[in-house]
Motif scaffolding. Structure first.
Motif, PDB file in Angstrom:
ATOM      1  N   THR A 117      -6.889  55.582  94.206  1.00 50.41           N
ATOM      2  CA  THR A 117      -6.604  54.623  95.264  1.00 50.41           C
ATOM      3  C   THR A 117      -5.991  55.357  96.441  1.00 50.41           C
ATOM      4  O   THR A 117      -5.368  56.408  96.275  1.00 50.41           O
ATOM      5  N   LYS A 118      -6.179  54.809  97.630  1.00 44.91           N
ATOM      6  CA  LYS A 118      -5.728  55.473  98.850  1.00 44.91           C
ATOM      7  C   LYS A 118      -4.342  54.973  99.244  1.00 44.91           C
ATOM      8  O   LYS A 118      -4.125  53.758  99.384  1.00 44.91           O
ATOM      9  N   VAL A 119      -3.405  55.904  99.420  1.00 49.42           N
ATOM     10  CA  VAL A 119      -2.049  55.577  99.841  1.00 49.42           C
ATOM     11  C   VAL A 119      -1.676  56.464 101.019  1.00 49.42           C
ATOM     12  O   VAL A 119      -1.922  57.670 101.005  1.00 49.42           O
ATOM     13  N   ARG A 120      -1.090  55.858 102.049  1.00 51.41           N
ATOM     14  CA  ARG A 120      -0.611  56.587 103.220  1.00 51.41           C
ATOM     15  C   ARG A 120       0.764  56.018 103.574  1.00 51.41           C
ATOM     16  O   ARG A 120       0.873  54.970 104.190  1.00 51.41           O
ATOM     17  N   ARG A 121       1.809  56.719 103.178  1.00 48.34           N
ATOM     18  CA  ARG A 121       3.150  56.180 103.368  1.00 48.34           C
ATOM     19  C   ARG A 121       4.103  57.264 103.850  1.00 48.34           C
ATOM     20  O   ARG A 121       4.077  58.390 103.346  1.00 48.34           O
ATOM     21  N   THR A 122       4.923  56.914 104.822  1.00 44.70           N
ATOM     22  CA  THR A 122       5.974  57.805 105.313  1.00 44.70           C
ATOM     23  C   THR A 122       7.303  57.078 105.216  1.00 44.70           C
ATOM     24  O   THR A 122       7.438  55.945 105.676  1.00 44.70           O
ATOM     25  N   ARG A 123       8.278  57.749 104.622  1.00 48.59           N
ATOM     26  CA  ARG A 123       9.580  57.143 104.366  1.00 48.59           C
ATOM     27  C   ARG A 123      10.673  58.024 104.969  1.00 48.59           C
ATOM     28  O   ARG A 123      10.675  59.237 104.771  1.00 48.59           O
ATOM     29  N   VAL A 124      11.569  57.412 105.719  1.00 53.54           N
ATOM     30  CA  VAL A 124      12.706  58.136 106.293  1.00 53.54           C
ATOM     31  C   VAL A 124      13.979  57.481 105.796  1.00 53.54           C
ATOM     32  O   VAL A 124      14.211  56.283 106.000  1.00 53.54           O
ATOM     33  N   LEU A 125      14.822  58.273 105.128  1.00 54.98           N
ATOM     34  CA  LEU A 125      16.066  57.783 104.543  1.00 54.98           C
ATOM     35  C   LEU A 125      17.248  58.312 105.349  1.00 54.98           C
ATOM     36  O   LEU A 125      17.329  59.504 105.638  1.00 54.98           O
ATOM     37  N   GLY A 126      18.144  57.402 105.712  1.00 50.27           N
ATOM     38  CA  GLY A 126      19.316  57.789 106.486  1.00 50.27           C
ATOM     39  C   GLY A 126      20.574  57.132 105.953  1.00 50.27           C
ATOM     40  O   GLY A 126      20.555  56.422 104.942  1.00 50.27           O
ATOM     41  N   GLU A 127      21.661  57.315 106.662  1.00 51.91           N
ATOM     42  CA  GLU A 127      22.958  56.858 106.157  1.00 51.91           C
ATOM     43  C   GLU A 127      23.101  55.335 106.173  1.00 51.91           C
ATOM     44  O   GLU A 127      23.925  54.786 105.437  1.00 51.91           O
ATOM     45  N   THR A 128      22.314  54.623 106.986  1.00 50.31           N
ATOM     46  CA  THR A 128      22.447  53.160 107.040  1.00 50.31           C
ATOM     47  C   THR A 128      21.266  52.421 106.421  1.00 50.31           C
ATOM     48  O   THR A 128      21.261  51.191 106.411  1.00 50.31           O
ATOM     49  N   GLY A 129      20.252  53.148 105.938  1.00 47.41           N
ATOM     50  CA  GLY A 129      19.105  52.468 105.365  1.00 47.41           C
ATOM     51  C   GLY A 129      17.875  53.351 105.326  1.00 47.41           C
ATOM     52  O   GLY A 129      17.975  54.586 105.402  1.00 47.41           O
ATOM     53  N   MET A 130      16.713  52.702 105.253  1.00 53.01           N
ATOM     54  CA  MET A 130      15.460  53.427 105.093  1.00 53.01           C
ATOM     55  C   MET A 130      14.349  52.722 105.854  1.00 53.01           C
ATOM     56  O   MET A 130      14.230  51.497 105.823  1.00 53.01           O
ATOM     57  N   LEU A 131      13.526  53.507 106.559  1.00 54.85           N
ATOM     58  CA  LEU A 131      12.330  53.010 107.229  1.00 54.85           C
ATOM     59  C   LEU A 131      11.112  53.473 106.446  1.00 54.85           C
ATOM     60  O   LEU A 131      11.023  54.641 106.058  1.00 54.85           O
ATOM     61  N   VAL A 132      10.160  52.559 106.224  1.00 55.51           N
ATOM     62  CA  VAL A 132       8.939  52.882 105.497  1.00 55.51           C
ATOM     63  C   VAL A 132       7.742  52.448 106.330  1.00 55.51           C
ATOM     64  O   VAL A 132       7.625  51.270 106.693  1.00 55.51           O
ATOM     65  N   ASP A 144       6.708  53.682 116.206  1.00 59.00           N
ATOM     66  CA  ASP A 144       7.920  52.870 116.230  1.00 59.00           C
ATOM     67  C   ASP A 144       8.969  53.428 115.281  1.00 59.00           C
ATOM     68  O   ASP A 144      10.171  53.389 115.578  1.00 59.00           O
ATOM     69  N   LEU A 145       8.533  53.955 114.137  1.00 57.40           N
ATOM     70  CA  LEU A 145       9.470  54.594 113.212  1.00 57.40           C
ATOM     71  C   LEU A 145      10.216  55.729 113.908  1.00 57.40           C
ATOM     72  O   LEU A 145      11.447  55.812 113.843  1.00 57.40           O
ATOM     73  N   ARG A 146       9.469  56.606 114.573  1.00 59.45           N
ATOM     74  CA  ARG A 146      10.110  57.740 115.244  1.00 59.45           C
ATOM     75  C   ARG A 146      11.061  57.259 116.347  1.00 59.45           C
ATOM     76  O   ARG A 146      12.160  57.798 116.521  1.00 59.45           O
ATOM     77  N   ARG A 147      10.635  56.250 117.092  1.00 59.33           N
ATOM     78  CA  ARG A 147      11.493  55.728 118.154  1.00 59.33           C
ATOM     79  C   ARG A 147      12.811  55.217 117.580  1.00 59.33           C
ATOM     80  O   ARG A 147      13.890  55.467 118.135  1.00 59.33           O
ATOM     81  N   ARG A 148      12.742  54.526 116.465  1.00 59.69           N
ATOM     82  CA  ARG A 148      13.948  53.971 115.852  1.00 59.69           C
ATOM     83  C   ARG A 148      14.833  55.078 115.283  1.00 59.69           C
ATOM     84  O   ARG A 148      16.070  55.007 115.360  1.00 59.69           O
ATOM     85  N   VAL A 149      14.217  56.083 114.693  1.00 59.25           N
ATOM     86  CA  VAL A 149      14.996  57.215 114.174  1.00 59.25           C
ATOM     87  C   VAL A 149      15.720  57.917 115.317  1.00 59.25           C
ATOM     88  O   VAL A 149      16.921  58.225 115.226  1.00 59.25           O
ATOM     89  N   GLN A 150      14.999  58.167 116.416  1.00 55.90           N
ATOM     90  CA  GLN A 150      15.608  58.855 117.551  1.00 55.90           C
ATOM     91  C   GLN A 150      16.695  58.015 118.211  1.00 55.90           C
ATOM     92  O   GLN A 150      17.637  58.564 118.791  1.00 55.90           O
ATOM     93  N   ALA A 151      16.557  56.691 118.125  1.00 57.30           N
ATOM     94  CA  ALA A 151      17.566  55.801 118.713  1.00 57.30           C
ATOM     95  C   ALA A 151      18.797  55.674 117.829  1.00 57.30           C
ATOM     96  O   ALA A 151      19.773  55.019 118.204  1.00 57.30           O
ATOM     97  N   GLY A 152      18.759  56.290 116.636  1.00 56.08           N
ATOM     98  CA  GLY A 152      19.914  56.265 115.750  1.00 56.08           C
ATOM     99  C   GLY A 152      19.988  55.057 114.847  1.00 56.08           C
ATOM    100  O   GLY A 152      21.054  54.766 114.281  1.00 56.08           O
ATOM    101  N   ASP A 153      18.871  54.339 114.654  1.00 57.50           N
ATOM    102  CA  ASP A 153      18.898  53.123 113.832  1.00 57.50           C
ATOM    103  C   ASP A 153      19.287  53.405 112.387  1.00 57.50           C
ATOM    104  O   ASP A 153      19.800  52.520 111.697  1.00 57.50           O
ATOM    105  N   LEU A 154      19.015  54.619 111.899  1.00 58.81           N
ATOM    106  CA  LEU A 154      19.362  54.980 110.523  1.00 58.81           C
ATOM    107  C   LEU A 154      20.619  55.837 110.446  1.00 58.81           C
ATOM    108  O   LEU A 154      21.004  56.265 109.355  1.00 58.81           O
ATOM    109  N   GLY A 155      21.247  56.104 111.568  1.00 65.10           N
ATOM    110  CA  GLY A 155      22.362  57.039 111.577  1.00 65.10           C
ATOM    111  C   GLY A 155      21.845  58.437 111.284  1.00 65.10           C
ATOM    112  O   GLY A 155      20.751  58.822 111.707  1.00 65.10           O
ATOM    113  N   GLU A 156      22.612  59.204 110.550  1.00 67.35           N
ATOM    114  CA  GLU A 156      22.177  60.547 110.174  1.00 67.35           C
ATOM    115  C   GLU A 156      21.006  60.459 109.201  1.00 67.35           C
ATOM    116  O   GLU A 156      21.049  59.707 108.224  1.00 67.35           O
TER     117      GLU A 156
END
Length: 341
Positions: A231-246, A137-149
């Motif tokens: 401790t186990k951590v698995r996190r991916t963060r994408v930062l763009g011009e309108t916000g951030m998806l985690v 879902d993160l990738r789908r939102r990024v490709q749809a332009g939800d974060l802008g650039e």
């Protein structure tokens, strides 16, 4: 065998290797209606009790092939055994889903691809993180332009050392997840990379890596991977011009942090929070086991379905090349330009 063009029969599938990943592939294949489980190969036996019918456990691939026809096999043996296993499967006309990384070296990966191409069989790479619902879902939102650039893709994959790992370091084992993800999410190949590693456990291979680089698309990326954290951590963060998806891939949660458009006249809060903090949304996602999604996509490929989303051998090769570039950068202290690799 060629890919089936009809759903009128089940696919006969097997597993090579019953370790951490192989046993879960076996569990799922034995329960999939579209698959007839043909057996598993592990010279060490079925240590985890993954195989329901003991007669379907074989000591060698030769024994498995002699027992009857086979459409495909999941290759879940140690990484340095991928090439001979896939070569034997290709020579027998059997399709292969190869656990990541594709091979231990880029040279082996290229030879593996050549074996498959000569045989005319189908193959894909098991980068299971691509099937995690939060990352899909993160990738789908990024490709749809939800974060802008998009400016940055950052991953964190840390935790205790898994005793199962013997043949590679953290870069080629865990780090290949992240090197694949940054390319997949960013929709672009790696242009350059710099890295630092640590050897803290007395092993030949590295157990911590910090990799920073840039994609051909100019998106920056950063990957933190280690086997040293308690401790186990698995996190991916994408930062763009309108916000951030985690995305938290342990819980399959996806959260959107929006840049705010409300300014504050209270100096203290403006200093602490920043003028661009906005709304936060955690999305409700349908959750299915990623490994099952991966196996179903591979079966779709064998049945001739278009657009299955499987990870191609070429993509798997690019990830191995990127992993080698990370190790080269760490060893030399210099940024590696992928154009020259």
């Amino acid at each position: 065998m060629t890919a089936s063009s009809s759903n009128s029969r089940t696919l006969r599938g097997a597993v090579l290797g019953l370790g951490m990943m192989g046993r879960h592939h076996a569990r799922l294949l034995q329960a999939m209606p579209r698959v007839t489980f043909a057996g598993a190969v592990d010279p060490g036996g079925d240590a985890h009790g993954a195989i329901r019918d003991p007669s379907l456990l074989f000591a060698s691939l030769e024994d498995l092939l002699a027992a009857g026809g086979l459409d495909f096999a999941v290759v879940a043996v140690p990484t340095d055994e991928h090439l001979p296993a896939v070569r034997a499967l290709a020579d027998a006309g059997v399709h292969a889903l190869i656990e990541k990384p594709l091979a231990g070296t880029a040279q082996d990966a290229r030879e593996l691809i050549a074996c498959v191409e000569r045989a005319g069989t189908l193959a894909a790479v098991g980068h299971v993180e691509r099937c995690n619902p939060a990352l899909l879902d993160l990738r789908r939102r990024v490709q749809a332009g939800d974060l802008g650039e998009v400016f940055l893709i950052a991953t964190e994959r840390v935790g205790p050392f898994p005793a199962r790992i013997r043949d590679v370091g953290v870069v080629k084992d865990l780090g290949t997840h992240d090197l694949d993800l940054v390319r997949w999410i960013g929709g672009s190949s790696v242009r350059r990379v710099a890295a630092e590693t640590q050897h803290r456990m007395g092993r030949e291979h590295e157990d911590l890596v910090l990799a920073t680089g840039r994609l051909v698309s100019d998106v920056a990326f950063n990957c933190v991977v280690d086997w040293l954290s308690p401790t186990k951590v698995r996190r991916t963060r994408v930062l763009g011009e309108t916000g951030m998806l985690v995305a938290d891939t342990l819980t399959a949660d996806l959260t959107l942090y929006r840049n705010g458009d409300v300014t504050s006249s209270w100096d203290a809060t403006r200093t602490l929070r920043g003028v661009s903090e906005g709304d936060m949304t955690r999305f409700a996602l349908a959750r299915r086991e990623p490994l099952l999604v991966e196996l179903e996509a591979f079966c779709d490929l064998l049945e001739g379905t278009e657009g299955t989303g499987v990870v191609t051998l070429q993509e798997g090769l690019e990830t191995v090349i990127a992993a080698e570039a990370v190790l080269q950068a760490a060893a030399t202290g210099h940024t590696v330009d992928m154009v020259t690799v």
